[in-house]
Scaffold this motif. Structure first.
Motif, short mmCIF file in Angstrom:
data_model
loop_
_atom_site.label_atom_id
_atom_site.label_comp_id
_atom_site.label_asym_id
_atom_site.label_seq_id
_atom_site.Cartn_x
_atom_site.Cartn_y
_atom_site.Cartn_z
N ASP A 159 0.86 -1.19 0.00
CA ASP A 159 0.00 0.00 0.00
C ASP A 159 0.89 1.23 0.00
N ALA A 160 0.26 2.38 0.15
CA ALA A 160 1.00 3.65 0.11
C ALA A 160 1.12 4.30 1.48
N SER A 161 0.96 3.50 2.55
CA SER A 161 1.01 4.07 3.89
C SER A 161 2.38 4.65 4.21
N MET A 162 3.44 4.09 3.60
CA MET A 162 4.79 4.67 3.70
C MET A 162 5.22 5.02 2.29
N PRO A 163 4.91 6.22 1.81
CA PRO A 163 5.16 6.55 0.41
C PRO A 163 6.64 6.60 0.07
N LEU A 164 6.94 6.23 -1.17
CA LEU A 164 8.30 6.34 -1.67
C LEU A 164 8.78 7.79 -1.61
N PRO A 165 10.09 7.99 -1.43
CA PRO A 165 10.60 9.36 -1.36
C PRO A 165 10.51 10.10 -2.70
N GLN A 205 10.51 3.39 -8.60
CA GLN A 205 11.76 4.02 -8.20
C GLN A 205 12.92 3.08 -8.48
N ASN A 206 13.84 3.52 -9.31
CA ASN A 206 15.01 2.72 -9.64
C ASN A 206 16.03 2.86 -8.51
N THR A 207 16.47 1.72 -7.98
CA THR A 207 17.41 1.74 -6.85
C THR A 207 18.85 1.94 -7.30
N GLY A 208 19.10 1.77 -8.60
CA GLY A 208 20.48 1.86 -9.08
C GLY A 208 21.26 0.58 -8.90
N ARG A 209 20.60 -0.49 -8.51
CA ARG A 209 21.26 -1.77 -8.29
C ARG A 209 20.70 -2.81 -9.27
N LEU A 210 21.45 -3.91 -9.47
CA LEU A 210 21.06 -4.96 -10.40
C LEU A 210 20.83 -6.26 -9.66
#
Length: 238
Positions: A159-165, A205-210
């Protein structure tokens, strides 16, 4: 003899009518007035044909279920066809800055197809559906749990209770609009509208990791529901 001719010339000049001067404006002359739209102007807008409008909007974009919120201010372009006296088929593209401290900070965009019913020559309602999205940069919001550094594969939040930055994504949007239009002339009209908005955005959101196994980019996904409204003012041409 010369004296006689002289007196004859003077008499002829005296008898000739005086030159008429240009008419002068008096206090009784009416002041010039701007022409008002005529019945033929209004009738022209009821006919079928292409329509183009440009406008501005201001409103509120409220997050549901924990999604961040913000104030909307932006512009819109509307184009389409007047089918007959009662119906139009329009497309609307809106681009708005959405911002609030601790909430949204970025761009909200949308494109909808809006069947429009002209209840009267001046008043219409429209229902539209299409795509809508959000693009954010650095918002200053705290990170969501789990953080990107702890992920070994892509993760979708329940859910969106803790939204992405930060959110960058596209989803589906719907609008309901009521508009009053005033004809200014045979080619130009202006309108004031109130629009209700609903949007469901798939944030990525792209974390920059693979991913170590697939070499695919590790991303965090979250779905944000929003509802809102906007007041719009526009100029239209036919």
């Amino acid at each position: 003899m010369v004296a006689v001719l002289k007196w004859i010339a003077i008499a002829m000049l005296a008898a000739a009518p005086a030159r008429a001067d240009a008419p002068k404006k008096t206090d009784e002359d009416p002041e010039p007035k701007l022409s008002l739209p005529t019945e033929s102007d209004r009738a022209a807008w009821l006919g079928s044909g292409f329509r183009l409008g440009l406008g501005v909007n201001y409103g509120r974009f409220e997050g549901l279920g924990g999604a961040p919120s913000g104030h909307l201010i932006g512009a819109m372009v509307r184009a389409g066809l007047r089918l007959d006296r009662d119906w139009s088929l329009m497309t609307t593209f809106e681009y708005s800055r959405v911002k609030q401290g601790g909430g949204l900070s970025g761009l909200r965009f949308s494109g909808t197809v809006d069947p429009t019913w002209h209840i009267t020559p001046s008043f219409s309602i429209a229902l539209g559906v299409g795509f809508g999205g959000i693009v954010e940069g650095n918002t200053g919001r705290p990170d969501a749990d789990p953080p990107a550094s702890q992920l070994d594969s892509s993760y979708t939040f329940p859910d969106a209770s803790m939204p992405l930055p930060s959110c960058s994504g596209v989803g589906i949007t719907g609008v309901a609009r009521a508009e009053y239009t005033y004809v200014l002339g045979p080619r130009v009209a202006t309108g004031l509208a109130l629009e209700a908005i609903g949007q469901y955005t798939a944030c990525v959101q792209n974390t920059g990791r693979l991913d170590a196994d697939t070499a695919a980019a590790i991303v965090r996904r979250q779905y944000w529901p929003h509802a809102g409204f906007a007041l719009q003012w526009s100029i239209s041409w036919r």
